[in-house]
Design a protein around this motif. Structure first.
Motif, PDB file in Angstrom:
ATOM      1  N   SER A  22       6.573  -5.263   1.155  1.00 15.62           N
ATOM      2  CA  SER A  22       7.297  -4.316   0.314  1.00 15.62           C
ATOM      3  C   SER A  22       8.578  -4.967  -0.188  1.00 15.62           C
ATOM      4  O   SER A  22       9.293  -5.629   0.572  1.00 15.62           O
ATOM      5  CB  SER A  22       7.665  -3.048   1.091  1.00 15.62           C
ATOM      6  N   ARG A 101      12.192   0.671  -3.834  1.00 14.96           N
ATOM      7  CA  ARG A 101      11.103   0.098  -3.028  1.00 14.96           C
ATOM      8  C   ARG A 101       9.810   0.033  -3.830  1.00 14.96           C
ATOM      9  O   ARG A 101       9.341   1.040  -4.365  1.00 14.96           O
ATOM     10  CB  ARG A 101      10.865   0.914  -1.769  1.00 14.96           C
ATOM     11  N   PHE A 103       6.180  -0.555  -2.926  1.00 20.78           N
ATOM     12  CA  PHE A 103       5.354  -0.537  -1.716  1.00 20.78           C
ATOM     13  C   PHE A 103       4.351  -1.687  -1.726  1.00 20.78           C
ATOM     14  O   PHE A 103       3.658  -1.921  -2.715  1.00 20.78           O
ATOM     15  CB  PHE A 103       4.622   0.807  -1.633  1.00 20.78           C
TER      16      PHE A 103
END
Length: 216
Positions: A22, A101, A103
């Protein structure tokens, strides 16, 4: 003894870390109020519109008494609050942090998320320039132009040793200096200026305000 105030940062910093595939892209920026912080958040969301999460934390107010955070879809308490805690531990205010973020397909678990978001903000702040804040008192005085250069050198050395800072110098019929000094050091400055000028300098003590001072 002078009152202590939370510090802030001089400018925006962006930093990326990768944890278990990530990507965590952190933006920290100065934000003198909630509206400025929200503008920073909106800009990051526009730039990283395709990210899974844009988690946020902000602290504002001279005393750092206003705070907000958002997990933006991460499990409750695993992103925004840990980010906010980093800002609190660094004794910062008027600052916003956004962790974007992307993923990577590997779940980190609650503990892993807390560590990831905390580390992302902490590492980014390590690269930021800190601006400390102090309640300082204005001291102003006039000198002849012929003496201005020498007194300027004296003052630049003096402020480095007394948690003080120079204001703007104005030039009219005389050179007018402005120094922002901790209240406890006003008498010290007055005495040192009298010594440096042979008693020729007459100081005028002015207002007190919160002053930003770049950390060296």
């Amino acid at each position: 003894m002078s009152r202590s105030f939370p510090a802030t940062i001089a400018g925006s910093v962006e930093h990326e870390i990768v944890i278990s595939k990530s990507r965590f892209i952190t933006t920290v920026a100065p934000a003198p109020d909630v509206a400025e912080a929200e503008a920073v958040i909106a800009d990051v969301k526009r730039r990283y519109w395709d990210a899974r999460h844009n988690c946020t934390a902000m602290v504002t107010g001279v005393l750092g008494d206003q705070a907000r955070s958002s997990d933006d879809g991460e499990p409750s308490g695993t992103a925004g609050v840990p980010m906010l805690e980093v800002l609190r531990r660094r004794h910062l205010t008027d600052v916003v942090a956004v962790v974007t973020r992307y993923f990577g397909g590997v779940k980190l678990g609650a503990g892993g998320l807390v560590r990831a978001y905390s580390s992302a903000v902490s590492e980014t702040l390590d690269a930021a320039v800190t601006v400390r804040r102090e309640a300082l008192t204005a001291v102003r005085f006039d000198v002849d132009h012929a003496d201005a250069g020498r007194l300027d050198n004296v003052l630049r050395d003096w402020v480095r040793h007394h948690h003080a800072t120079l204001g703007p110098t104005t030039y009219g019929r005389a050179a007018t200096f402005e120094v922002w000094v901790p209240a406890d050091d006003v008498a010290v400055l007055t005495a040192d200026l009298a010594s440096a000028s042979g008693g020729a300098v007459e100081t005028v003590v002015g207002e007190e305000r919160i002053v930003d001072i770049l950390s060296s």
